[in-house]
Enzyme design. Structure first.
Site, PDB file in Angstrom:
ATOM      1  N   ASP A 198       0.874  -1.179   0.000  1.00  0.00           N
ATOM      2  CA  ASP A 198       0.000   0.000   0.000  1.00  0.00           C
ATOM      3  C   ASP A 198       0.908   1.225   0.000  1.00  0.00           C
ATOM      4  OD1 ASP A 198      -1.512   2.219   0.684  1.00  0.00           O
ATOM      5  OD2 ASP A 198      -2.467   1.299   2.421  1.00  0.00           O
ATOM      6  N   CYS A 362      -8.414   6.187  10.386  1.00  0.00           N
ATOM      7  CA  CYS A 362      -8.724   4.877   9.775  1.00  0.00           C
ATOM      8  C   CYS A 362      -7.639   3.863  10.103  1.00  0.00           C
ATOM      9  CB  CYS A 362      -8.900   5.005   8.263  1.00  0.00           C
ATOM     10  SG  CYS A 362     -10.370   5.918   7.778  1.00  0.00           S
TER      11      CYS A 362
END
Length: 404
Positions: A198, A362
């Site tokens: 990511d 998050c």
């Protein structure tokens, strides 16, 4: 050396005031601001060549198609992919990760293992949890230490011939920690596992070389690197992209359709069903050109200076705690003040024109590890200044006085 004032002049939003104060924008980890050249490129597309791509024989369609594929080529060169067809346009990092996770549903068997880290954004946790629920695979988690760094000795212990994919972020969005992804990739490959990185928080600060890293997948978003929202890239090695099934069905991703059987298009179109964000893809190429004109070595050096300055100045405040104190960090400082909720600090300093992010970002598992509800996160870009950091520090002091 960067001419910061000249760079700041490229970003029209930075000249405005918020609540009567000059805007200090330290929420770059959530999204970056856009230079005028990117804004102009978006307008230019819609004014001059707006048309659907790939299937049209008329001039505008051909011009739009050419511009879109030129942008794909720019991304290919930027990340040093071997082939342009290994570069898939997506709506963002989340889309790219879900595409891969969905594909692995056809590969995993019960008791196979998926390894993630404790530093992941929810977008790199939830898709793998869903995958494990669907397939019966088992989710394993690399722990972190008190500095917010991954514990590599524990990672080594997690790996086995049951490990089918390891998926970690390049840089933590919540803490700014830069992970040792080359070590992770090499170790995972040694047991036959694939690796997805990511790169959402990495690409604004550095140029990933996917061939040197030897990762199997690398996902990132355009809006964090001065490009438009709703844009992103998934790089995948050709062999892996050929192995995975399509993520969506529809136009563009087909070779031939009959009611008896459909055959799929070659890469990259196999994974690009429907009309894409054409303008966004083209303009992402413009954003990459802009960042390369500034120079990533210059960006890294200057942002490191900002990080050091912010860490030093914030550390002068009594009762402050900084989270993510590892040696290798990007330009992010995540902190709290004893006895004060991060939301309250963020709300007060917003009244002084200073934009930071507050909450769990998050990344709730990180907050659970530190036993906190969230943090105040100041994330810096190459268009920020030390003077802005000083203004933030004074605003935090003021908030501390008001809330104590």
């Amino acid at each position: 050396m960067l001419d910061i004032q000249k760079i700041r002049a490229d970003f029209p939003i930075l000249s405005q005031t918020v609540n009567g104060k000059p805007l200090v924008y330290f929420d770059n980890g959530a999204t970056s601001q856009k230079p005028q050249v990117v804004i102009d490129a978006e307008v230019k597309y819609y004014q001059e060549i707006n048309a659907n791509i790939h299937r049209g024989v008329h001039t505008l369609s051909q011009l739009a198609t050419d511009a879109y594929e030129v942008a794909r080529g720019k991304v290919k060169e930027h990340i040093n992919a071997k082939h342009a067809h290994e570069v898939l346009f997506t709506s963002g990092t989340t889309h790219g990760i879900n595409l891969v996770a969905n594909g692995f549903a056809s590969i995993l068997k019960p008791a196979d293992e998926v390894v993630v880290s404790s530093l992941e954004h929810h977008s790199n946790i939830v898709p793998w949890q869903m995958l494990c629920e669907k397939t019966g695979a088992i989710l394993k988690v690399i722990p972190i230490n008190d500095n917010g760094e991954l514990i590599m000795e524990e990672f080594d212990k997690l790996l086995s011939d049951k490990t089918k994919i390891v998926t970690v972020n390049h840089i933590s969005n919540a803490l700014g920690i830069i992970n040792p992804i080359k070590y992770i990739i090499d170790k995972a490959h040694a047991v036959g596992a694939a690796v997805l990185i990511d790169g959402a928080q990495a690409v604004p600060h550095l140029k990933p070389d996917v061939q040197e890293l030897d990762c199997d997948f690398y996902a990132f978003s355009g809006h964090k690197m001065c490009g438009p929202t709703g844009t992103g890239i998934l790089y995948g090695k050709e062999a892996w992209l050929n192995k995975l099934p399509p993520y969506q069905g529809g136009g563009e991703m087909i070779k031939e359709v009959t009611f008896e059987k459909t055959t799929y298009a070659d890469l990259p179109h196999k994974f690009e069903a429907g009309t894409p964000n054409i303008a966004g893809g083209i303009v992402l190429g413009t954003a990459i050109d802009y960042l390369n004109s500034v120079g990533f070595e210059n960006i890294q050096q200057y942002e490191h200076e900002l990080l050091e300055h912010a860490t030093k100045r914030l550390s002068e405040i009594e009762g402050i705690r900084i989270y993510g104190t590892g040696k290798n960090k990007a330009s992010v400082v995540s902190f709290n003040i004893d006895g004060i909720h991060p939301y309250d600090v963020g709300s007060i300093i917003d009244k002084l024109g200073i934009a930071v992010r507050t909450g769990h970002h998050c990344a709730q598992p990180i907050m659970n590890f530190f036993c906190i509800p969230g943090t105040i996160r100041a994330s810096f870009s190459f268009y920020n200044t030390k003077e802005e950091i000083d203004a933030m520090v004074e605003a935090v002091k003021k908030a501390q006085t008001m809330l104590s």
